[in-house]
Design a protein around this motif. Structure first.
Motif, PDB file in Angstrom:
ATOM      1  N   THR A  44       0.638  -1.714  -0.055  1.00  0.00           N
ATOM      2  CA  THR A  44      -0.124   0.063  -0.188  1.00  0.00           C
ATOM      3  C   THR A  44       0.546   1.758   0.333  1.00  0.00           C
ATOM      4  OG1 THR A  44       0.163   0.148   1.816  1.00  0.00           O
ATOM      5  CG2 THR A  44      -2.029  -1.534   1.681  1.00  0.00           C
ATOM      6  N   GLN A  45       0.320   2.741  -0.410  1.00  0.00           N
ATOM      7  CA  GLN A  45       0.637   3.729  -0.031  1.00  0.00           C
ATOM      8  C   GLN A  45       1.915   3.864   1.000  1.00  0.00           C
ATOM      9  OE1 GLN A  45      -0.958   7.128  -1.887  1.00  0.00           O
ATOM     10  NE2 GLN A  45       0.032   8.322  -0.726  1.00  0.00           N
TER      11      GLN A  45
ATOM     12  N   LYS B 284       9.583   5.036  -6.675  1.00  0.00           N
ATOM     13  CA  LYS B 284       8.635   5.871  -7.499  1.00  0.00           C
ATOM     14  C   LYS B 284       9.114   5.699  -9.130  1.00  0.00           C
ATOM     15  CE  LYS B 284      10.617   8.869  -4.038  1.00  0.00           C
ATOM     16  NZ  LYS B 284       8.942   9.568  -3.478  1.00  0.00           N
TER      17      LYS B 284
ATOM     18  N   ASN C 127       7.886  13.041 -11.817  1.00  0.00           N
ATOM     19  CA  ASN C 127       7.805  14.060 -11.008  1.00  0.00           C
ATOM     20  C   ASN C 127       8.726  15.452 -10.452  1.00  0.00           C
ATOM     21  OD1 ASN C 127       8.339  12.283  -9.207  1.00  0.00           O
ATOM     22  ND2 ASN C 127       6.168  11.186  -9.401  1.00  0.00           N
TER      23      ASN C 127
ATOM     24  N   LEU D 276      -0.703   2.344  -7.871  1.00  0.00           N
ATOM     25  CA  LEU D 276      -0.371   3.172  -7.614  1.00  0.00           C
ATOM     26  C   LEU D 276      -0.841   4.433  -8.675  1.00  0.00           C
ATOM     27  CD1 LEU D 276       1.734   3.156  -4.734  1.00  0.00           C
ATOM     28  CD2 LEU D 276      -0.530   3.482  -4.536  1.00  0.00           C
ATOM     29  N   ALA D 277      -0.159   3.930  -9.335  1.00  0.00           N
ATOM     30  CA  ALA D 277      -0.406   4.770 -11.459  1.00  0.00           C
ATOM     31  C   ALA D 277      -1.618   4.853 -11.487  1.00  0.00           C
ATOM     32  CB  ALA D 277       0.434   4.745 -12.028  1.00  0.00           C
TER      33      ALA D 277
ATOM     34  N   GLU E 226      -4.216   3.407  -9.812  1.00  0.00           N
ATOM     35  CA  GLU E 226      -5.749   4.121  -8.412  1.00  0.00           C
ATOM     36  C   GLU E 226      -5.272   5.376  -8.829  1.00  0.00           C
ATOM     37  OE1 GLU E 226      -4.261   2.537  -5.395  1.00  0.00           O
ATOM     38  OE2 GLU E 226      -4.603   0.348  -5.317  1.00  0.00           O
ATOM     39  N   ASN E 227      -3.674   5.960  -9.385  1.00  0.00           N
ATOM     40  CA  ASN E 227      -4.001   7.524  -8.971  1.00  0.00           C
ATOM     41  C   ASN E 227      -4.389   8.195 -10.421  1.00  0.00           C
ATOM     42  OD1 ASN E 227      -3.318   9.207  -6.382  1.00  0.00           O
ATOM     43  ND2 ASN E 227      -2.598   6.832  -6.566  1.00  0.00           N
ATOM     44  N   GLY E 228      -5.314   7.318 -11.497  1.00  0.00           N
ATOM     45  CA  GLY E 228      -5.205   7.938 -13.007  1.00  0.00           C
ATOM     46  C   GLY E 228      -5.016   7.974 -14.445  1.00  0.00           C
TER      47      GLY E 228
ATOM     48  N   PRO F 241       1.755  11.559 -11.778  1.00  0.00           N
ATOM     49  CA  PRO F 241       1.218  12.292 -11.096  1.00  0.00           C
ATOM     50  C   PRO F 241       1.904  11.984  -8.968  1.00  0.00           C
ATOM     51  CG  PRO F 241      -0.538  10.358 -10.965  1.00  0.00           C
ATOM     52  CD  PRO F 241       0.527  10.347 -12.792  1.00  0.00           C
ATOM     53  N   GLU F 242       1.005  12.965  -8.761  1.00  0.00           N
ATOM     54  CA  GLU F 242       2.320  13.071  -6.815  1.00  0.00           C
ATOM     55  C   GLU F 242       0.877  11.466  -6.290  1.00  0.00           C
ATOM     56  OE1 GLU F 242       5.478  15.295  -7.710  1.00  0.00           O
ATOM     57  OE2 GLU F 242       5.015  13.721  -6.024  1.00  0.00           O
ATOM     58  N   PHE F 243       1.719  11.247  -5.770  1.00  0.00           N
ATOM     59  CA  PHE F 243       1.193   9.482  -5.262  1.00  0.00           C
ATOM     60  C   PHE F 243       1.955   8.570  -4.180  1.00  0.00           C
ATOM     61  CE2 PHE F 243       2.729   6.022  -7.399  1.00  0.00           C
ATOM     62  CZ  PHE F 243       2.839   6.549  -8.677  1.00  0.00           C
TER      63      PHE F 243
END
Length: 387
Positions: A202-203, A231, A284, A349-350, A352-354, A385-387
Motif C-alpha cells: 500500500t502507499q 517511484k 515528477n 498506484l499509478a 489508482e491515481n488516474g 502524478p504525485e502519489f
C-alpha cells in the motif's frame, strides 16, 4: 567418470584430444562450427600416437584450407572399410555431464551471458553436484529425482533443458536416441502457479519501508535506491545499471537503456532492456527532489547513480537476502514481500491515481496487454502524478 586433458584456449586450427568413457575423441572448431570426432579407439599409449597423427593431419588441412567438412577423410580406416561388417557391440553411452559440457560450448555463442549464468549454469550445478546418477540409461530415475526434489516450475525447466541437450546430441551423432524426449510435457504445473505473484504494497507501507531504510544504521545507504524503485517502477536491474549520464541536467527526464546482469564472470552491464532497447521516464517533483539530493558534489557522467557501499554494481541477491529481509523483518506490521513488488506497487498506484494503462505500460516497459491483464481492467505527453 569422463576425463579430459586440461582446458586451454585453443588457437585457430587447434585440435584437442579428449577421453570419453575410455574412448578417444578429437574436438576442434573450423569455419565457426564445433566438431566432435570419435576415433573408436580405447585410451592407450599406442592409440594416443594414432590420435596425434590424426591431430596433425586435421590441423594441417585447416591451415591449408583443405579441411574435409564431412570428416570422412579423418575417420579411422576400419570405420570406412567396405568389408562385410560384423554386428558391433553397442557402444557405451556418454555421461550426461559430458554431453552437457559440449552442449554449453555449442550454445555459448548464441545465448546471452545472463542465460549462460542462470539457466544453463543452474542446470550444470544440479547435474554435477546433485543428481543421483549421470547415466543416460537412468533417465527415468533422473526425472523422478528432479520431480521429487525441485519445485514444479524448476523441475519442468530442468527436464526441458536436459531434453534440449540430448536433442542436440542426437543431431550431432553423439547418441542415437534422446532418453528425455517428451518427459517435460508430461509434467503438469499447478493451475495457480505464477512466475511472479502481483502483491503490491500500500502507499502507507511503501512510505514506511522507505523511511525505515533511510533511518537504518547499517542499510541507510540503500534508502535512495529503494525509494527510486518505488517511484519509477523500473526493474531492479535497470536501476542498478543507471549512470548519471542517463539523467537530464535539469532532472526532468531519465533514460533507461542498459541493465545489470549476472554472468559466469560476475555482474556486468548490458546495453538494452528486457523488452526494448530504451525508454524515457519523466520525473515528477518527488523523484526530481530525490535525484537532486542524492547527486554527489563530484558527480561524473559515468558514475553509477546507485552504487553498492563499495562503489560497484549492487548485487541484488545480496541486497535482497541481507538488507531487504532485515528491514522488512523489523517492520512487523508489514507482511513480507520480495523487493520486485516495488515495481508492482508503482504500477498499481499509478493506475489508482488516474494514469491510463497504455501510458503506464510505456513508463515501465511492459506491453499494454500485460497491464490490462494483470493490473487494470491516446498517446499524450506523460506527467507522473504525485502519489
Amino acid at each position: 567418470m569422463d576425463t579430459q586433458t586440461p582446458k586451454a584456449k585453443a588457437s585457430k586450427g587447434s585440435v584437442k584430444i579428449k577421453v570419453s568413457n575410455n574412448r578417444l575423441q578429437l574436438v576442434f572448431s573450423c569455419g565457426g562450427k564445433r566438431h566432435y570426432l570419435s576415433l573408436g579407439l580405447s585410451d592407450s599409449q599406442t592409440h594416443r600416437k594414432l590420435a596425434e597423427m590424426k591431430v596433425r593431419a586435421i590441423e594441417l588441412d585447416i591451415v591449408s584450407d583443405n579441411f574435409d567438412q564431412t570428416l570422412e577423410k579423418y575417420k579411422p580406416q576400419f570405420t570406412r572399410s567396405s568389408i562385410t561388417p560384423i554386428t558391433p557391440t553397442p557402444p557405451n553411452l556418454p555421461s550426461l555431464d559430458h554431453l552437457w559440457e559440449q552442449y554449453v560450448e555449442f550454445k555459448r555463442p548464441s545465448v546471452s551471458p545472463n542465460y549462460l549464468a542462470k539457466e544453463l549454469g543452474t542446470a550444470e550445478r544440479v547435474i554435477n553436484n546433485q543428481l543421483p546418477t549421470r547415466s543416460l540409461e537412468d533417465a527415468v530415475q533422473i526425472r523422478d529425482w528432479v520431480v521429487a526434489h525441485k519445485p514444479a516450475n524448476a523441475a519442468k525447466r530442468l527436464i526441458t533443458q536436459l531434453s534440449s541437450c540430448c536433442d542436440w546430441a542426437t543431431k550431432s551423432n553423439l547418441i542415437e536416441v534422446n532418453p528425455f524426449s517428451g518427459m517435460a510435457k508430461e509434467l503438469k504445473l499447478p493451475k495457480n502457479g505464477k512466475k511472479q505473484q502481483i502483491d503490491p504494497f500500500t502507499q502507507q507501507e511503501r512510505n514506511q519501508i522507505i523511511q525505515a531504510f533511510t533511518a537504518n544504521q547499517y542499510y541507510g545507504h540503500y534508502g535512495p535506491f529503494v525509494s527510486f524503485l518505488f517511484k519509477t517502477g523500473c526493474r531492479p536491474s535497470e536501476a542498478i545499471a543507471l549512470q548519471w549520464k542517463h539523467i537530464a541536467p535539469d532532472f526532468q527526464l531519465i533514460i533507461f537503456e542498459q541493465s545489470a546482469i549476472d554472468t559466469e564472470y560476475g555482474l556486468k552491464m548490458r546495453k538494452g532492456l528486457k523488452t526494448q532497447e530504451r525508454r524515457q521516464f519523466p520525473c515528477n517533483t518527488s523523484l526530481r527532489d530525490l535525484l537532486i539530493t542524492h547527486q554527489p558534489s563530484d558527480c561524473e557522467p559515468e558514475l553509477l547513480v546507485f552504487p553498492s557501499p563499495g562503489g560497484k554494481l549492487i548485487d541484488f541477491h545480496n541486497f535482497r537476502n541481507r538488507a531487504w529481509k532485515t528491514i522488512l523483518g523489523n517492520l512487523k506490521e508489514i507482511r513480507y514481500r520480495k523487493p520486485y513488488q516495488t515495481r508492482h506497487t508503482f504500477i498499481t498506484l499509478a493506475l489508482e491515481n488516474g494514469l491510463d494503462a497504455k501510458d503506464v505500460a510505456g513508463l515501465v516497459g511492459n506491453s499494454p496487454e500485460i497491464i490490462y491483464k494483470h493490473y487494470a481492467g491516446t498517446k499524450r505527453e506523460l506527467v507522473v502524478p504525485e502519489f
